[in-house]
Scaffold this motif. Structure first.
Motif, PDB file in Angstrom:
ATOM      1  N   TRP A 173       0.863  -1.361   0.009  1.00 49.08           N
ATOM      2  CA  TRP A 173      -0.080   0.082   0.075  1.00 49.08           C
ATOM      3  C   TRP A 173       0.796   1.317  -0.127  1.00 49.08           C
ATOM      4  CZ3 TRP A 173      -5.121  -0.840  -0.956  1.00 49.08           C
ATOM      5  CH2 TRP A 173      -5.617  -1.640  -0.455  1.00 49.08           C
ATOM      6  N   ALA A 174       0.550   2.351  -0.746  1.00 49.95           N
ATOM      7  CA  ALA A 174       1.245   3.487  -0.715  1.00 49.95           C
ATOM      8  C   ALA A 174       0.437   4.770  -0.862  1.00 49.95           C
ATOM      9  CB  ALA A 174       2.092   3.540  -1.906  1.00 49.95           C
ATOM     10  N   ILE A 175       0.680   5.746   0.026  1.00 50.64           N
ATOM     11  CA  ILE A 175      -0.258   6.868  -0.411  1.00 50.64           C
ATOM     12  C   ILE A 175       0.688   7.982  -1.313  1.00 50.64           C
ATOM     13  CG2 ILE A 175      -1.013   8.960   0.746  1.00 50.64           C
ATOM     14  CD1 ILE A 175      -1.468   7.539   3.164  1.00 50.64           C
ATOM     15  N   THR A 176       0.259   8.372  -2.391  1.00 49.88           N
ATOM     16  CA  THR A 176       1.153   9.304  -3.341  1.00 49.88           C
ATOM     17  C   THR A 176       0.660  10.669  -3.142  1.00 49.88           C
ATOM     18  OG1 THR A 176      -0.437   8.816  -5.013  1.00 49.88           O
ATOM     19  CG2 THR A 176       1.417   7.226  -4.736  1.00 49.88           C
ATOM     20  N   ASP A 177       1.704  11.512  -3.523  1.00 49.17           N
ATOM     21  CA  ASP A 177       1.183  12.997  -3.395  1.00 49.17           C
ATOM     22  C   ASP A 177       1.110  13.159  -5.147  1.00 49.17           C
ATOM     23  OD1 ASP A 177       1.323  15.799  -3.856  1.00 49.17           O
ATOM     24  OD2 ASP A 177       3.066  15.961  -3.101  1.00 49.17           O
ATOM     25  N   LEU A 311       8.167   7.341   5.110  1.00 52.29           N
ATOM     26  CA  LEU A 311       7.820   6.744   3.989  1.00 52.29           C
ATOM     27  C   LEU A 311       6.610   6.046   4.013  1.00 52.29           C
ATOM     28  CD1 LEU A 311       8.579   6.532   0.726  1.00 52.29           C
ATOM     29  CD2 LEU A 311       9.601   4.289   1.624  1.00 52.29           C
ATOM     30  N   HIS A 312       5.463   6.335   3.324  1.00 55.89           N
ATOM     31  CA  HIS A 312       4.172   5.894   3.091  1.00 55.89           C
ATOM     32  C   HIS A 312       3.964   4.600   2.249  1.00 55.89           C
ATOM     33  CE1 HIS A 312       3.361   9.116   5.940  1.00 55.89           C
ATOM     34  NE2 HIS A 312       1.921   8.769   6.126  1.00 55.89           N
ATOM     35  N   PRO A 337       0.784   0.823   9.846  1.00 54.97           N
ATOM     36  CA  PRO A 337       1.247   1.444  11.129  1.00 54.97           C
ATOM     37  C   PRO A 337       0.337   2.729  11.186  1.00 54.97           C
ATOM     38  CG  PRO A 337       2.871   1.204   9.224  1.00 54.97           C
ATOM     39  CD  PRO A 337       1.483   0.836   8.588  1.00 54.97           C
ATOM     40  N   PRO A 338       0.330   3.095  12.700  1.00 53.52           N
ATOM     41  CA  PRO A 338      -0.745   4.127  13.024  1.00 53.52           C
ATOM     42  C   PRO A 338      -0.629   5.422  12.171  1.00 53.52           C
ATOM     43  CG  PRO A 338       0.434   3.090  14.984  1.00 53.52           C
ATOM     44  CD  PRO A 338       1.117   2.575  13.694  1.00 53.52           C
ATOM     45  N   TYR A 339       0.750   5.923  11.771  1.00 56.39           N
ATOM     46  CA  TYR A 339       0.819   7.075  11.167  1.00 56.39           C
ATOM     47  C   TYR A 339       0.243   7.104   9.872  1.00 56.39           C
ATOM     48  CZ  TYR A 339       4.705   4.797   8.740  1.00 56.39           C
ATOM     49  OH  TYR A 339       5.392   3.900   7.854  1.00 56.39           O
ATOM     50  N   PHE A 340       0.224   5.895   9.071  1.00 55.69           N
ATOM     51  CA  PHE A 340      -0.006   5.628   7.968  1.00 55.69           C
ATOM     52  C   PHE A 340      -1.408   5.814   7.897  1.00 55.69           C
ATOM     53  CE2 PHE A 340       0.935   3.502   3.543  1.00 55.69           C
ATOM     54  CZ  PHE A 340      -0.169   3.470   3.170  1.00 55.69           C
ATOM     55  N   SER A 341      -2.175   5.119   9.125  1.00 59.75           N
ATOM     56  CA  SER A 341      -3.661   5.182   9.085  1.00 59.75           C
ATOM     57  C   SER A 341      -4.090   6.764   9.535  1.00 59.75           C
ATOM     58  CB  SER A 341      -4.114   4.355  10.211  1.00 59.75           C
ATOM     59  OG  SER A 341      -3.898   3.144   9.909  1.00 59.75           O
ATOM     60  N   ARG A 342      -3.400   7.438  10.158  1.00 57.67           N
ATOM     61  CA  ARG A 342      -3.577   9.118  10.394  1.00 57.67           C
ATOM     62  C   ARG A 342      -3.687   9.878   9.272  1.00 57.67           C
ATOM     63  NH1 ARG A 342      -0.995  13.533  10.769  1.00 57.67           N
ATOM     64  NH2 ARG A 342      -1.437  15.134  12.167  1.00 57.67           N
ATOM     65  N   SER A 343      -2.537   9.591   8.251  1.00 59.26           N
ATOM     66  CA  SER A 343      -2.505  10.220   7.040  1.00 59.26           C
ATOM     67  C   SER A 343      -4.043   9.744   6.184  1.00 59.26           C
ATOM     68  CB  SER A 343      -1.198   9.610   6.301  1.00 59.26           C
ATOM     69  OG  SER A 343      -0.249  10.296   6.970  1.00 59.26           O
ATOM     70  N   LEU A 344      -4.269   8.523   6.112  1.00 59.70           N
ATOM     71  CA  LEU A 344      -5.330   8.234   5.390  1.00 59.70           C
ATOM     72  C   LEU A 344      -6.501   9.157   6.046  1.00 59.70           C
ATOM     73  CD1 LEU A 344      -5.123   4.366   4.990  1.00 59.70           C
ATOM     74  CD2 LEU A 344      -4.906   6.033   3.174  1.00 59.70           C
ATOM     75  N   GLN A 345      -6.791   9.208   7.202  1.00 55.99           N
ATOM     76  CA  GLN A 345      -8.123   9.623   7.794  1.00 55.99           C
ATOM     77  C   GLN A 345      -7.956  11.191   7.509  1.00 55.99           C
ATOM     78  OE1 GLN A 345      -8.078   9.610  12.032  1.00 55.99           O
ATOM     79  NE2 GLN A 345     -10.155  10.308  12.070  1.00 55.99           N
ATOM     80  N   CYS A 346      -6.515  11.838   7.728  1.00 56.16           N
ATOM     81  CA  CYS A 346      -6.657  13.203   7.306  1.00 56.16           C
ATOM     82  C   CYS A 346      -7.002  13.661   5.834  1.00 56.16           C
ATOM     83  CB  CYS A 346      -5.194  13.652   7.601  1.00 56.16           C
ATOM     84  SG  CYS A 346      -4.729  13.848   9.275  1.00 56.16           S
ATOM     85  N   LEU A 347      -6.748  12.762   5.147  1.00 59.61           N
ATOM     86  CA  LEU A 347      -6.935  13.082   3.423  1.00 59.61           C
ATOM     87  C   LEU A 347      -8.226  12.455   3.050  1.00 59.61           C
ATOM     88  CD1 LEU A 347      -3.201  11.838   2.301  1.00 59.61           C
ATOM     89  CD2 LEU A 347      -4.154  13.976   2.601  1.00 59.61           C
ATOM     90  N   GLY A 348      -8.798  11.873   4.035  1.00 58.11           N
ATOM     91  CA  GLY A 348     -10.341  11.049   3.548  1.00 58.11           C
ATOM     92  C   GLY A 348     -10.232   9.975   2.432  1.00 58.11           C
ATOM     93  N   LEU A 349      -9.086   9.366   2.598  1.00 56.08           N
ATOM     94  CA  LEU A 349      -9.048   8.103   1.721  1.00 56.08           C
ATOM     95  C   LEU A 349      -9.338   6.883   2.601  1.00 56.08           C
ATOM     96  CD1 LEU A 349      -5.326   8.840   0.321  1.00 56.08           C
ATOM     97  CD2 LEU A 349      -7.589   9.371  -0.588  1.00 56.08           C
ATOM     98  N   HIS A 350     -10.114   5.970   1.736  1.00 54.74           N
ATOM     99  CA  HIS A 350     -10.862   4.882   2.733  1.00 54.74           C
ATOM    100  C   HIS A 350     -10.492   3.784   1.816  1.00 54.74           C
ATOM    101  CE1 HIS A 350     -12.923   7.721   5.123  1.00 54.74           C
ATOM    102  NE2 HIS A 350     -13.170   8.175   4.089  1.00 54.74           N
ATOM    103  N   GLN A 351      -9.984   2.440   2.399  1.00 59.67           N
ATOM    104  CA  GLN A 351      -9.735   1.564   2.128  1.00 59.67           C
ATOM    105  C   GLN A 351     -10.876   0.544   1.613  1.00 59.67           C
ATOM    106  OE1 GLN A 351      -6.478   0.478   5.342  1.00 59.67           O
ATOM    107  NE2 GLN A 351      -6.773  -1.202   3.825  1.00 59.67           N
ATOM    108  N   GLN A 352     -11.191  -0.164   0.611  1.00 52.60           N
ATOM    109  CA  GLN A 352     -12.234  -0.670  -0.017  1.00 52.60           C
ATOM    110  C   GLN A 352     -12.305  -2.055   0.473  1.00 52.60           C
ATOM    111  OE1 GLN A 352     -14.136   1.116  -2.329  1.00 52.60           O
ATOM    112  NE2 GLN A 352     -12.837   2.606  -1.876  1.00 52.60           N
TER     113      GLN A 352
END
Length: 352
Positions: A173-177, A311-312, A337-352
């Motif tokens: 899994w990756a979060i991309t800019d 690195l996400h 990891p907790p920081y990864f989940s935090r970033s998903l929440q802040c960005l409004g990204l949700h796993q399907q």
């Protein structure tokens, strides 16, 4: 699905590839282990990035990171024991936090350097663990260890065969800019390693010649699938079909969508009037990723905190064959990891 050529786009191995915790697939018991998790290890895993910084979300924008520079050898063994999430037969699986190198120079604190102590602490006696698969230093995710050389060899043959058959065994899994231009596709590029200003960097090679391949250039291939998008970012599922250092990071840069927290290759993506383009890889030095102000606000980070973004990129899933005849294949899953989940929440990204 389309294949993205290098012209459009611009893991470390120890007995295999380098990968955190896991869950098995249906019908296989999942065990949660935290035996021997010392106070130092728990403290290090909980408070990295919090020291004296404060921000809109308090003083822990990156919970769950390992502060290796302040960790003793015994503390690292405790942290790794706390990260073990399954131990079955000769196989031991743990959830590696980012920042921990698997191998390194003599005298450096690495996963490999403490395997004898970890083996003893897990009651393996004279059966020393060896690394079968693991995520790279800055990557979080699965680490698979084995105390049986025959089992390790069996798994290695499986991974080699799967790569030759272009059958993915690992999912990240990756979060991309940035958001990829297509929702799904393949990324292929010829890559080489170069030592530039004292640093080993991966450089894309356009139209490589036969001589280039003789001198170390490799063809690389990854599959990507955009799972969610929003706020100018995306949650992307990545499956490498070849093995090359930093392959996934470089592939996403070639897509003009660097991984969040990539402080090595993200500088190769430039922007003019809102349009992104690739800068020359050979002359673009690594530098801290600098998210724009809008992204900083969404992540609720200060510029100084953003400079410490981990690195996400997380090795989420690993497919293994059955260890015995007629035994069902295994699917190992590592929680984010907790920081990864935090970033998903802040960005409004949700796993399907």
């Amino acid at each position: 699905m389309r294949t993205v050529p290098a012209a459009e786009m611009g893991g470390c191995r120890v007995l295999g590839q380098v990968w955190g915790g896991w869950r098995r697939g249906p019908g296989v018991r999942t065990a949660s282990r935290a035996a021997g998790s010392g106070t130092e290890a728990r403290h290090q895993l909980r408070h990295r990035g919090s020291s004296k910084r404060s921000g809109p979300l308090g003083d822990q924008p990156f919970p769950g990171l390992l502060q290796l520079e302040n960790l003793s050898r015994e503390g690292l063994v405790d942290a790794l024991r706390a990260a073990v999430v399954d131990q079955k037969g000769p196989l031991v699986t743990l959830n590696k936090p980012p920042g921990l190198p698997v191998t390194g120079k003599p005298g450096e604190l690495t996963l490999f350097s403490v395997l004898p102590e970890l083996s003893q602490s897990l009651g393996l006696r004279d059966r020393e663990l060896q690394v079968v698969q693991a995520s790279g230093k800055e990557t979080s995710g699965l680490v698979l260890l084995s105390s049986c050389p025959q089992t390790a060899s069996h798994l290695q043959k499986f991974f080699i065969y799967s790569r030759r058959a272009r059958r993915p065994t690992a999912t990240y899994w990756a979060i991309t800019d940035g958001i990829p231009a297509t929702s799904e596709g393949n990324i292929q590029a010829a890559l080489k390693l170069e030592h530039i200003d004292g640093v080993d960097l991966v450089i894309p090679v356009k139209s490589p010649s036969r001589k280039d391949f003789q001198e170390g250039v490799k063809r690389t291939l990854s599959h990507f699938h955009v799972v969610a998008m929003g706020s100018g970012c995306a949650l992307v599922q990545l499956q490498p079909l070849t093995v090359f250092p930093s392959q996934l990071q470089v592939h996403m840069v070639l897509q003009l969508c660097p991984v969040l927290g990539d402080h090595t290759y993200s500088a190769r993506v430039g922007t003019v009037l809102g349009q992104r383009f690739l800068l020359p890889a050979e002359s673009t030095k690594p530098q801290r990723q600098v998210p724009d102000e809008a992204l900083l606000r969404r992540l609720r980070l200060t510029p100084s905190q953003a400079a410490q973004l981990p690195l996400h990129l997380h090795l989420h899933c690993l497919h293994l064959p059955g260890m015995r005849p007629r035994e069902a294949p295994m699917k190992l899953l590592a929680p984010l990891p907790p920081y990864f989940s935090r970033s998903l929440q802040c960005l409004g990204l949700h796993q399907q």
